[in-house]
Design an enzyme around this catalytic site. Structure first.
Site, short mmCIF file in Angstrom:
data_model
loop_
_atom_site.label_atom_id
_atom_site.label_comp_id
_atom_site.label_asym_id
_atom_site.label_seq_id
_atom_site.Cartn_x
_atom_site.Cartn_y
_atom_site.Cartn_z
N ASP A 10 0.79 -1.25 0.00
CA ASP A 10 0.00 0.00 0.00
C ASP A 10 0.82 1.29 0.00
OD1 ASP A 10 -1.85 -2.01 0.30
OD2 ASP A 10 -2.82 -1.19 2.06
N ASP A 52 -4.64 -0.71 -1.64
CA ASP A 52 -5.95 -0.54 -1.01
C ASP A 52 -6.85 0.06 -2.09
OD1 ASP A 52 -7.11 -1.01 1.53
OD2 ASP A 52 -7.07 1.13 2.05
N HIS A 54 -10.75 0.87 -2.64
CA HIS A 54 -12.12 0.91 -2.13
C HIS A 54 -13.11 1.54 -3.10
CE1 HIS A 54 -10.64 -0.28 1.77
NE2 HIS A 54 -9.98 0.83 2.00
N HIS A 86 -10.58 7.15 1.64
CA HIS A 86 -9.20 7.01 1.14
C HIS A 86 -9.13 5.92 0.08
CE1 HIS A 86 -9.58 3.85 4.15
NE2 HIS A 86 -8.66 3.20 3.47
N LYS A 111 -7.22 -4.87 -2.89
CA LYS A 111 -8.01 -5.38 -1.76
C LYS A 111 -8.92 -4.28 -1.26
CE LYS A 111 -4.30 -4.05 1.36
NZ LYS A 111 -5.03 -3.05 2.16
N CYS A 156 -2.07 -2.49 7.61
CA CYS A 156 -1.95 -3.41 6.48
C CYS A 156 -0.64 -4.19 6.47
CB CYS A 156 -2.19 -2.66 5.18
SG CYS A 156 -3.92 -2.14 5.10
C1 VGL Z 1 -4.77 0.91 5.69
C2 VGL Z 1 -6.27 1.88 7.12
C3 VGL Z 1 -7.27 1.73 6.21
C4 VGL Z 1 -3.36 0.49 5.42
C5 VGL Z 1 -5.77 0.75 4.76
O1 VGL Z 1 -2.98 0.37 4.23
O2 VGL Z 1 -2.64 0.26 6.41
N1 VGL Z 1 -5.03 1.47 6.87
N2 VGL Z 1 -7.01 1.16 5.03
ZN ZN Z 2 -8.46 1.17 3.50
#
Ligand code: VGL
Ligand code: ZN
Length: 213
Positions: A10, A52, A54, A86, A111, A156
């Site tokens: 990420d 990430d 979404h 995000h 993901k 993550c």
């Molecule tokens: C993450 C919070 C929400 C991460 C992803 O990549 O650590 N943290 N979504």
């Molecule tokens: Zn996230």
């Protein structure tokens, strides 16, 4: 024969300076990643990434829940932190950091697409109900060792490392290639301890290079 892959977790704009869920010094991971990428390329080792990813109405978003960001609640029966919006699919915030040497990345595993559940780990959602393509891909490439680093240490990275260990991978974590959200001070240190207790080996980049030439 050991087959190793570098997994970059990420390293996306929204977790870096100016991003929607910016992690302190998140950008500092990019230089570490690029050095490891170079090291992998000289050895013909595989580089992969997670992202990430979404939908805009993801259930982990405080805006969707009508809650304040960084408070907690329950999502699909699991305790959940409500995050600022995000890494929304196809937005600049979801892109990998522009300075990351992306040409070297052979595959990127997305993901967090299911709006009903969050997915910190690059392998499974938080309920371990659904799996990404990552494990199948690694099996196909006969990878049994992972070098893992990225964002965020306490979410993550941690859950990716713990799942990788449960699945039987040998895991090295490059600590200076990670930065945490730190909702509570010390969360990143505790996350590293959890990873080490579960069987991960922690290295600084310098230690990794010293030990592996
Ligand atoms: C993450 C919070 C929400 C991460 C992803 O990549 O650590 N943290 N979504
Ligand atoms: Zn996230």
């Amino acid at each position: 024969m050991a087959h190793r892959a570098l997994l970059l977790v990420d390293i996306q704009n929204d977790f870096c300076a100016g991003g929607a869920l910016a992690v302190a010094e998140g950008d500092a991971t990019v230089e570490v990643a690029n050095q490891l990428i170079k090291w992998c390329r000289t050895r013909g080792e595989i580089v992969i990434a997670s992202q990430d990813w979404h939908p805009q109405d993801h259930g982990s978003f405080a805006s969707v829940q009508g809650s304040e960001p960084f408070t907690t609640g329950v999502l699909d029966g699991l305790e959940q932190t409500w995050w600022p919006d995000h890494c929304v699919q196809h937005t600049p915030g979801a892109e990998l950091h522009p300075l990351l040497k992306k040409e070297a990345i052979s595959a990127c595993f997305q993901k967090g697409e299911n709006p009903l559940i969050d997915s910190y780990s690059a392998f499974f959602d938080n309920g371990h109900r659904q799996e990404t393509q990552l494990r199948t891909w690694l099996e196909h490439c006969h990878v049994n060792q992972l070098i893992i680093m990225g964002l965020a240490t306490d979410y993550c990275v941690k859950f990716t490392v713990l799942d990788a260990l449960k699945l039987g991978y040998q895991v090295a974590v490059i600590v200076d290639g990670c930065r945490g959200v730190e909702m509570q001070e010390g969360d990143s240190i505790r996350a590293f301890q959890d990873m080490a207790c579960a069987g991960a080996t922690l290295y600084t980049l310098e230690e990794w290079f010293e030990l592996h030439g």
